[in-house]
Design a protein around this motif. Sequence first.
Motif, PDB file in Angstrom:
ATOM      1  N   MET A 189      46.569  29.211  41.257  1.00  0.00           N
ATOM      2  CA  MET A 189      46.111  30.592  41.323  1.00  0.00           C
ATOM      3  C   MET A 189      44.976  30.835  42.318  1.00  0.00           C
ATOM      4  SD  MET A 189      48.080  32.372  39.445  1.00  0.00           S
ATOM      5  CE  MET A 189      47.161  33.908  39.433  1.00  0.00           C
ATOM      6  N   ASP A 190      44.099  29.876  42.556  1.00  0.00           N
ATOM      7  CA  ASP A 190      42.941  30.142  43.416  1.00  0.00           C
ATOM      8  C   ASP A 190      43.336  30.619  44.812  1.00  0.00           C
ATOM      9  OD1 ASP A 190      41.007  29.631  41.490  1.00  0.00           O
ATOM     10  OD2 ASP A 190      40.912  27.501  41.948  1.00  0.00           O
ATOM     11  N   PRO A 191      44.202  29.891  45.531  1.00  0.00           N
ATOM     12  CA  PRO A 191      44.586  30.400  46.855  1.00  0.00           C
ATOM     13  C   PRO A 191      45.380  31.693  46.789  1.00  0.00           C
ATOM     14  CG  PRO A 191      45.852  28.428  46.301  1.00  0.00           C
ATOM     15  CD  PRO A 191      44.774  28.558  45.280  1.00  0.00           C
ATOM     16  N   LEU A 192      46.183  31.863  45.733  1.00  0.00           N
ATOM     17  CA  LEU A 192      46.953  33.095  45.590  1.00  0.00           C
ATOM     18  C   LEU A 192      46.025  34.298  45.391  1.00  0.00           C
ATOM     19  CD1 LEU A 192      50.208  33.580  43.609  1.00  0.00           C
ATOM     20  CD2 LEU A 192      48.322  35.176  43.241  1.00  0.00           C
ATOM     21  N   LEU A 193      45.030  34.155  44.545  1.00  0.00           N
ATOM     22  CA  LEU A 193      44.095  35.249  44.314  1.00  0.00           C
ATOM     23  C   LEU A 193      43.279  35.554  45.559  1.00  0.00           C
ATOM     24  CD1 LEU A 193      42.900  34.248  40.733  1.00  0.00           C
ATOM     25  CD2 LEU A 193      44.343  36.202  41.314  1.00  0.00           C
ATOM     26  N   ASP A 194      42.976  34.523  46.331  1.00  0.00           N
ATOM     27  CA  ASP A 194      42.250  34.737  47.588  1.00  0.00           C
ATOM     28  C   ASP A 194      43.088  35.560  48.565  1.00  0.00           C
ATOM     29  OD1 ASP A 194      40.075  34.092  49.576  1.00  0.00           O
ATOM     30  OD2 ASP A 194      41.774  33.127  50.570  1.00  0.00           O
ATOM     31  N   ILE A 195      44.373  35.246  48.650  1.00  0.00           N
ATOM     32  CA  ILE A 195      45.277  36.017  49.516  1.00  0.00           C
ATOM     33  C   ILE A 195      45.334  37.468  49.047  1.00  0.00           C
ATOM     34  CG2 ILE A 195      47.700  36.329  50.176  1.00  0.00           C
ATOM     35  CD1 ILE A 195      47.947  33.232  50.009  1.00  0.00           C
ATOM     36  N   ARG A 235      42.651  25.737  35.218  1.00  0.00           N
ATOM     37  CA  ARG A 235      41.237  25.364  35.342  1.00  0.00           C
ATOM     38  C   ARG A 235      40.422  25.937  34.166  1.00  0.00           C
ATOM     39  NH1 ARG A 235      40.896  22.715  40.016  1.00  0.00           N
ATOM     40  NH2 ARG A 235      42.153  23.395  41.809  1.00  0.00           N
ATOM     41  N   ASP A 236      40.960  25.726  32.979  1.00  0.00           N
ATOM     42  CA  ASP A 236      40.326  26.093  31.705  1.00  0.00           C
ATOM     43  C   ASP A 236      40.256  27.595  31.449  1.00  0.00           C
ATOM     44  OD1 ASP A 236      39.844  23.390  31.032  1.00  0.00           O
ATOM     45  OD2 ASP A 236      38.011  23.381  32.232  1.00  0.00           O
ATOM     46  N   ARG A 237      40.909  28.393  32.282  1.00  0.00           N
ATOM     47  CA  ARG A 237      40.987  29.831  32.035  1.00  0.00           C
ATOM     48  C   ARG A 237      42.398  30.162  31.568  1.00  0.00           C
ATOM     49  NH1 ARG A 237      39.775  34.715  36.421  1.00  0.00           N
ATOM     50  NH2 ARG A 237      40.784  36.392  35.199  1.00  0.00           N
ATOM     51  N   PRO A 238      42.557  30.960  30.501  1.00  0.00           N
ATOM     52  CA  PRO A 238      43.894  31.198  29.954  1.00  0.00           C
ATOM     53  C   PRO A 238      44.858  31.808  30.959  1.00  0.00           C
ATOM     54  CG  PRO A 238      42.223  31.951  28.410  1.00  0.00           C
ATOM     55  CD  PRO A 238      41.506  31.626  29.687  1.00  0.00           C
ATOM     56  N   CYS A 239      46.061  31.280  31.026  1.00  0.00           N
ATOM     57  CA  CYS A 239      47.116  31.944  31.779  1.00  0.00           C
ATOM     58  C   CYS A 239      47.393  33.288  31.113  1.00  0.00           C
ATOM     59  CB  CYS A 239      48.383  31.090  31.791  1.00  0.00           C
ATOM     60  SG  CYS A 239      48.232  29.597  32.793  1.00  0.00           S
ATOM     61  N   ALA A 257      45.790  21.728  35.739  1.00  0.00           N
ATOM     62  CA  ALA A 257      46.399  21.983  34.431  1.00  0.00           C
ATOM     63  C   ALA A 257      47.155  20.759  33.932  1.00  0.00           C
ATOM     64  CB  ALA A 257      47.355  23.177  34.489  1.00  0.00           C
ATOM     65  N   GLU A 258      47.243  20.653  32.610  1.00  0.00           N
ATOM     66  CA  GLU A 258      48.101  19.673  31.944  1.00  0.00           C
ATOM     67  C   GLU A 258      49.314  20.413  31.404  1.00  0.00           C
ATOM     68  OE1 GLU A 258      48.072  16.732  28.000  1.00  0.00           O
ATOM     69  OE2 GLU A 258      46.234  17.782  28.614  1.00  0.00           O
TER      70      GLU A 258
END
Length: 372
Positions: A135-141, A162-166, A276-277
Amino acid sequence: MIPVNTPLLDGNERAYLLECVDSGWISSEGPFVGRFEQAFAAAVGRKHGIACANGSGALDIAVAAAGIGPGDEVIMPTFTIISPAASVVRAGATPVLVDSDPDSWNMDVAQIEARITPRTKAILVVHLYGLPVEMDPLLDIARRHGLQVIEDAAEMHGQTYRDRPCGSFGELSTFSFYPNKHVTCGEGGMVLTDDDTIAEDCRRLRNLCFQPGRRFVHEQLGWNYRMTNMQAAIGLAQLENLDAHIQRKREMGAAYQAALRDLSGIQLPLAQTDYAESIYWVFGIVLTAARQIDATEIMRQLADRGIGTRPFFWPVHEQPVFRKQGLFADESYPVAERIARRGFYIPSGLGLTATDISEVTSALKHCLATPS
């Protein structure tokens, strides 16, 4: 026969359903709907939950609430169930597709930016099978290009990035409560958002766009996508056991990984990434090029031995219904095409026992014993 999915209903489902029957509140006006909405939104870290009839309905509502319509483009994966693309097409917009990452099977985020045009309005994220999209690069885009993000987290109950709920990312997110989900109502869905105005739009769209004071005079078209009190009662009982369901799924996934890791000619799902696991919504298998046999034949052989399976999703760009509409002509996405043809998943439901897993893995080993 070991079915591909067996739900687990060992909590308060029966007690809550009897409460619905005894009280007479079985419709969408019953109190369990609001309780389920509040509890599920809190579990995902969202301000608003809008319960609806099913996950596809949740997507219809989310696309409409995002203001997506004719002339707009929405970037999304080609490897997904048809529902997200169907919601976009029904809105009069155009899905713009990206291929899959060969390891996670999720959408390849690195391909998104090249697909953006002046008509792009949103990115529709679909998390698949057990691991979330990166999600990090996607949200940046999305931030850099001023795009909305709709997060289809139908398969991600209890998963985190990264410990934040999907389901906590973007302007809107959606969930499904079909019987193969970690939280089920039999059928059902949920739209989540932190925006008060969007939430009110979603509630209105869910309920035929009735107006206060002039109920049967309509300024906008909506749907009857209401969730019943009985569905919500089951969903609330399921949600109370979500942590136990996630633990059980991970234990099942670990058992499958241990039993199958030495089999040659197959790709097993990633157990984890750096963000994520896996929660192993389903346990998928992809046959590699080393195996001449295809997924359809392996699934047939497993069925003969009493093992239920299901094929992987068929790519959006190859769906006949869309090709007939003139969409995706001459488009090719090789990773999605390969895993769709070579992939399937084995019994993965919460009701699966250790004996069942042993029988499934034994049957699969037998079917794959012939040298490639």
